[in-house]
Design a protein around this motif. Sequence first.
Motif, PDB file in Angstrom:
ATOM      1  N   SER A 162       4.006   5.387  13.682  1.00 50.01           N
ATOM      2  CA  SER A 162       3.121   4.724  12.731  1.00 50.01           C
ATOM      3  C   SER A 162       3.169   3.211  12.911  1.00 50.01           C
ATOM      4  O   SER A 162       4.255   2.619  12.964  1.00 50.01           O
ATOM      5  N   SER A 163       1.988   2.598  12.988  1.00 53.46           N
ATOM      6  CA  SER A 163       1.896   1.133  13.006  1.00 53.46           C
ATOM      7  C   SER A 163       1.726   0.644  11.577  1.00 53.46           C
ATOM      8  O   SER A 163       2.612   0.013  11.001  1.00 53.46           O
ATOM      9  N   THR A 164       0.584   0.931  10.984  1.00 53.54           N
ATOM     10  CA  THR A 164       0.378   0.685   9.562  1.00 53.54           C
ATOM     11  C   THR A 164       0.389   2.021   8.840  1.00 53.54           C
ATOM     12  O   THR A 164       0.116   3.067   9.429  1.00 53.54           O
ATOM     13  N   LEU A 165       0.693   1.994   7.523  1.00 52.43           N
ATOM     14  CA  LEU A 165       0.931   3.249   6.809  1.00 52.43           C
ATOM     15  C   LEU A 165       0.367   3.174   5.394  1.00 52.43           C
ATOM     16  O   LEU A 165       0.666   2.242   4.647  1.00 52.43           O
ATOM     17  N   ALA A 166      -0.447   4.162   5.032  1.00 53.03           N
ATOM     18  CA  ALA A 166      -0.935   4.316   3.661  1.00 53.03           C
ATOM     19  C   ALA A 166      -0.408   5.631   3.103  1.00 53.03           C
ATOM     20  O   ALA A 166      -0.312   6.630   3.816  1.00 53.03           O
ATOM     21  N   ALA A 167      -0.073   5.630   1.809  1.00 55.26           N
ATOM     22  CA  ALA A 167       0.341   6.843   1.103  1.00 55.26           C
ATOM     23  C   ALA A 167      -0.816   7.318   0.235  1.00 55.26           C
ATOM     24  O   ALA A 167      -1.430   6.527  -0.485  1.00 55.26           O
ATOM     25  N   SER A 168      -1.107   8.611   0.298  1.00 54.56           N
ATOM     26  CA  SER A 168      -2.204   9.205  -0.458  1.00 54.56           C
ATOM     27  C   SER A 168      -1.668  10.321  -1.339  1.00 54.56           C
ATOM     28  O   SER A 168      -0.809  11.101  -0.930  1.00 54.56           O
ATOM     29  N   GLY A 169      -2.206  10.408  -2.549  1.00 55.12           N
ATOM     30  CA  GLY A 169      -1.849  11.498  -3.449  1.00 55.12           C
ATOM     31  C   GLY A 169      -2.805  11.530  -4.619  1.00 55.12           C
ATOM     32  O   GLY A 169      -3.422  10.519  -4.951  1.00 55.12           O
ATOM     33  N   ARG A 170      -2.920  12.701  -5.246  1.00 57.50           N
ATOM     34  CA  ARG A 170      -3.794  12.804  -6.409  1.00 57.50           C
ATOM     35  C   ARG A 170      -3.081  13.574  -7.518  1.00 57.50           C
ATOM     36  O   ARG A 170      -2.227  14.414  -7.264  1.00 57.50           O
ATOM     37  N   ALA A 193      -9.640   2.651   3.950  1.00 54.86           N
ATOM     38  CA  ALA A 193      -8.570   2.789   4.934  1.00 54.86           C
ATOM     39  C   ALA A 193      -8.816   1.907   6.150  1.00 54.86           C
ATOM     40  O   ALA A 193      -7.882   1.292   6.693  1.00 54.86           O
ATOM     41  N   ARG A 194     -10.053   1.845   6.603  1.00 56.15           N
ATOM     42  CA  ARG A 194     -10.375   0.968   7.741  1.00 56.15           C
ATOM     43  C   ARG A 194     -10.055  -0.494   7.406  1.00 56.15           C
ATOM     44  O   ARG A 194      -9.596  -1.250   8.268  1.00 56.15           O
ATOM     45  N   ARG A 195     -10.275  -0.860   6.171  1.00 62.36           N
ATOM     46  CA  ARG A 195     -10.064  -2.247   5.771  1.00 62.36           C
ATOM     47  C   ARG A 195      -8.584  -2.600   5.694  1.00 62.36           C
ATOM     48  O   ARG A 195      -8.176  -3.688   6.114  1.00 62.36           O
ATOM     49  N   VAL A 196      -7.758  -1.695   5.145  1.00 65.66           N
ATOM     50  CA  VAL A 196      -6.358  -2.065   4.893  1.00 65.66           C
ATOM     51  C   VAL A 196      -5.407  -1.663   6.019  1.00 65.66           C
ATOM     52  O   VAL A 196      -4.289  -2.194   6.095  1.00 65.66           O
ATOM     53  N   LEU A 197      -5.821  -0.738   6.890  1.00 67.93           N
ATOM     54  CA  LEU A 197      -4.893  -0.235   7.906  1.00 67.93           C
ATOM     55  C   LEU A 197      -5.217  -0.687   9.316  1.00 67.93           C
ATOM     56  O   LEU A 197      -4.357  -0.556  10.205  1.00 67.93           O
ATOM     57  N   LYS A 198      -6.436  -1.170   9.579  1.00 65.58           N
ATOM     58  CA  LYS A 198      -6.786  -1.497  10.965  1.00 65.58           C
ATOM     59  C   LYS A 198      -7.029  -2.982  11.138  1.00 65.58           C
ATOM     60  O   LYS A 198      -7.317  -3.700  10.189  1.00 65.58           O
ATOM     61  N   PHE A 251       4.574   0.327   2.682  1.00 65.00           N
ATOM     62  CA  PHE A 251       3.193   0.811   2.702  1.00 65.00           C
ATOM     63  C   PHE A 251       2.194  -0.333   2.768  1.00 65.00           C
ATOM     64  O   PHE A 251       2.338  -1.350   2.096  1.00 65.00           O
ATOM     65  N   ASP A 252       1.153  -0.111   3.566  1.00 70.24           N
ATOM     66  CA  ASP A 252       0.071  -1.081   3.712  1.00 70.24           C
ATOM     67  C   ASP A 252      -1.144  -0.703   2.878  1.00 70.24           C
ATOM     68  O   ASP A 252      -2.058  -1.511   2.702  1.00 70.24           O
ATOM     69  N   GLY A 253      -1.173   0.517   2.374  1.00 71.09           N
ATOM     70  CA  GLY A 253      -2.280   0.978   1.549  1.00 71.09           C
ATOM     71  C   GLY A 253      -1.817   2.106   0.651  1.00 71.09           C
ATOM     72  O   GLY A 253      -0.833   2.797   0.944  1.00 71.09           O
ATOM     73  N   GLY A 286       2.346   6.143  21.328  1.00 70.86           N
ATOM     74  CA  GLY A 286       2.668   4.941  20.587  1.00 70.86           C
ATOM     75  C   GLY A 286       2.271   5.025  19.125  1.00 70.86           C
ATOM     76  O   GLY A 286       1.693   6.012  18.655  1.00 70.86           O
ATOM     77  N   PRO A 287       2.555   3.982  18.374  1.00 66.74           N
ATOM     78  CA  PRO A 287       2.281   3.981  16.934  1.00 66.74           C
ATOM     79  C   PRO A 287       0.790   3.889  16.636  1.00 66.74           C
ATOM     80  O   PRO A 287       0.045   3.188  17.320  1.00 66.74           O
ATOM     81  N   LEU A 288       0.372   4.619  15.619  1.00 66.04           N
ATOM     82  CA  LEU A 288      -1.024   4.635  15.190  1.00 66.04           C
ATOM     83  C   LEU A 288      -1.114   4.308  13.696  1.00 66.04           C
ATOM     84  O   LEU A 288      -0.178   4.586  12.935  1.00 66.04           O
ATOM     85  N   PRO A 289      -2.243   3.765  13.236  1.00 63.10           N
ATOM     86  CA  PRO A 289      -2.450   3.616  11.795  1.00 63.10           C
ATOM     87  C   PRO A 289      -2.458   4.998  11.146  1.00 63.10           C
ATOM     88  O   PRO A 289      -3.136   5.915  11.628  1.00 63.10           O
ATOM     89  N   THR A 290      -1.705   5.155  10.067  1.00 63.30           N
ATOM     90  CA  THR A 290      -1.376   6.482   9.551  1.00 63.30           C
ATOM     91  C   THR A 290      -1.669   6.591   8.060  1.00 63.30           C
ATOM     92  O   THR A 290      -1.344   5.690   7.284  1.00 63.30           O
ATOM     93  N   ILE A 291      -2.257   7.713   7.676  1.00 67.01           N
ATOM     94  CA  ILE A 291      -2.406   8.085   6.266  1.00 67.01           C
ATOM     95  C   ILE A 291      -1.496   9.276   6.011  1.00 67.01           C
ATOM     96  O   ILE A 291      -1.614  10.311   6.670  1.00 67.01           O
ATOM     97  N   MET A 292      -0.586   9.110   5.070  1.00 69.57           N
ATOM     98  CA  MET A 292       0.375  10.166   4.725  1.00 69.57           C
ATOM     99  C   MET A 292       0.049  10.696   3.334  1.00 69.57           C
ATOM    100  O   MET A 292       0.037   9.947   2.367  1.00 69.57           O
ATOM    101  N   HIS A 293      -0.210  11.993   3.248  1.00 68.11           N
ATOM    102  CA  HIS A 293      -0.545  12.608   1.965  1.00 68.11           C
ATOM    103  C   HIS A 293       0.613  13.461   1.479  1.00 68.11           C
ATOM    104  O   HIS A 293       1.276  14.154   2.262  1.00 68.11           O
ATOM    105  N   ALA A 294       0.843  13.435   0.156  1.00 69.77           N
ATOM    106  CA  ALA A 294       1.921  14.233  -0.428  1.00 69.77           C
ATOM    107  C   ALA A 294       1.600  14.516  -1.884  1.00 69.77           C
ATOM    108  O   ALA A 294       0.709  13.895  -2.486  1.00 69.77           O
ATOM    109  N   TYR A 295       2.355  15.438  -2.457  1.00 74.23           N
ATOM    110  CA  TYR A 295       2.162  15.817  -3.869  1.00 74.23           C
ATOM    111  C   TYR A 295       3.492  15.802  -4.619  1.00 74.23           C
ATOM    112  O   TYR A 295       3.687  15.034  -5.523  1.00 74.23           O
TER     113      TYR A 295
END
Length: 694
Positions: free
Chosen positions: A545-553, A689-694, A571-573, A459-468
């Motif tokens: 994915s249930s909730t989704l955050a995008a990460s990048g630097r 991440a715990r605050r915004v995705l869960k 995106f949720d975060g 099933g869907p999980l809270p997800t952090i997606m990283h990309a460049y």
Amino acid sequence: MKLISAAFLTLLAGCAATTSDTGPTVSGDPYLWLEEVESDAALAQVREWNGETAAALTEDASFETYRERAYEILANPDRLSVPNRVLGDRVTNFWTDSEHTHGIWRVATIDDMLAGTPMWRTVLDLDALSVEENRNWVWKGANCLAPAYQRCLVSLSDGGSDAGYVREFDLSAGRFIEGGFTLPEAKHDVTWMNRDTLLISSDFGPDSLTESGYGRQVRIWQRGVSLSDAPVLLEIPASEVGFSVFTASDDGTLYPIISRNKTFWLHSFYHVLEDGTLREVPMPDTASITEVFDGKAIVRLHEGWGDYPAGSLVAYDLDAFVRDGSFGIEPVFTPSETQAIEQVAAGADRLYISLLDDVSGRLIALDRNWKAEDVPVPENGVVHVAAAGGKRDIAFFTAESFANPPQLFATQSGEEPALIEARSPAFDPDSIDVEQRFATSSDGTKIPYFVVRPAGAEGPLPTIMHAYGGFRIAQLPDYLIKHPYRIGPMGLFWVQEGGSFVLANIRGGGEYGPDWHESVLKENRQKVFDDLYAVGEDLKQAGLSSTLAASGRSNGGLLVGVAMTQRPDLFDGIIMGVPLADMQRYDKLLAGASWTGEYGDPDVPAEWETLRTYSPYQNLTPGADYPAPMIYTSTKDDRVHPAHARKMAARLEEFGKPFYYYENIEGGHAGAANQREEAYRAALMMAYARRVLK
């Protein structure tokens, strides 16, 4: 967070923003004062935001646990002793742990390394040096003169910035040389020509820097001569990016070479001849010299050249060209459509090439006739050539995957690779599942991505997606706790707590060769963002994915800043690290002018028309419902100006939008100067991440 600070009110008096149909004008930008990196007002605002974020996120009941766990992982002495260089019959390594937070530079013999029992001898202790000299020394590397490898040019940065100091060092004696070559703080590019002569590009005083902040002159500096009196060998207009200088060594012969960087992607290469004159290599300005092997320069092509396709390797005879200009090319290696060359490294008898094949690592070795054979490596992971060369044919390489920690191997001609050292796993590899999937972007291009989930999760999980998504830099499926430039130990913590980590291999990187990058430059940049959205939507549609955050630097920070403004519904975060954000002024800030070949020039109206459609700072609006971002940067970052992050936060605060902000006073473009700072940042991001995705 409160709407606007007292510092803002003072500095905004009489400075209202003005906008037009092309976005805010520079004169109407109320936050230009945040570009003054270490002004009292700017740092007061930074400390206020830092304090608010710390108050909000460190109250997480698990914050201290995350910080300590992250530090234990980052400083764990049970790490591979990976050689950085092969120097004759020795190897070098730079090492950090809980006792050596700044690090030690050390050497061992190849024989001991091959036996798995290296007797490391410390030659430079940065912790002791930092105390002795009251500096926060950060290692930036060393360049040792072949073939004796006794004299080295050691580069150090005070706090982690790109600008640094250079000192001549005696590797055998383990000390700096009194009266030797020394350079003050600047962005140097320097190499040996011989024991008493350097080739150098640097800040030589007024009018000696390009608009990008790099040296616009190359000089030949003789020992005993004042640097100001060193003759100028080559000079470029300030509009070009700068120079790279390096000296290739082959069988004891040194070949000093200059790369004239006309843009970030266009170069001219020159050999420095014995009489001090230059001979330009007649090859496309998109090509680059990557290695020297068997008397030949190995050239990587980024566009087709005659019968040789983009992405392939060709070679020319060095001695013939240096002697009389004779020039001819021969084919070396051509990757397939699913492959991309990651590294090229010369051993004594073989040329090693690490490849990506559908973003999975391979290693091949070519003999002197360019006959290729596979070097056996673990499947479905990452292969990195750590060091090669020396008096006999040896290459050290590492292999790892999301689930399996790095292993160090050595390969020699005619032998199976030998396992030299293996890292103890930080977690049970069977505790996670890894899947590679493909999403379909807006133009039909298939975009690969990796999904890491707890084993057996459904099933869907809270997800952090990283990309460049830029600068030919591929995102690789390396060990889950690794890579502070990604999200570091936080990735493991997130999956262990029931979340999912996703690595998206969007265009702009180097995952599939030159076209994967060059098809999305400048006016085609929107394709990069569409790729990210395609992966996010695929995750949702697949029920992953249930909730989704995008990460990048860095460039990835720009990417996720765009995602926040273009697709706040998806995106949720947003984890926005050392980002670009103000694409109207990015070329005026630090090294930004060097990147116009990637993004376009905001001073060219047609190119600004593209940039203005996605520049995060200019596209924030009061009425939008944005996910609250976590923005982090470093005061000492002299590559991507901290004002990008600051101005993004200021505009969000002006509009009354929630955000979290952390600016490390040290750390340079890495965002942290040592492992404790990295651990603190990892804990902040985990709490966020715990605050915004869960």
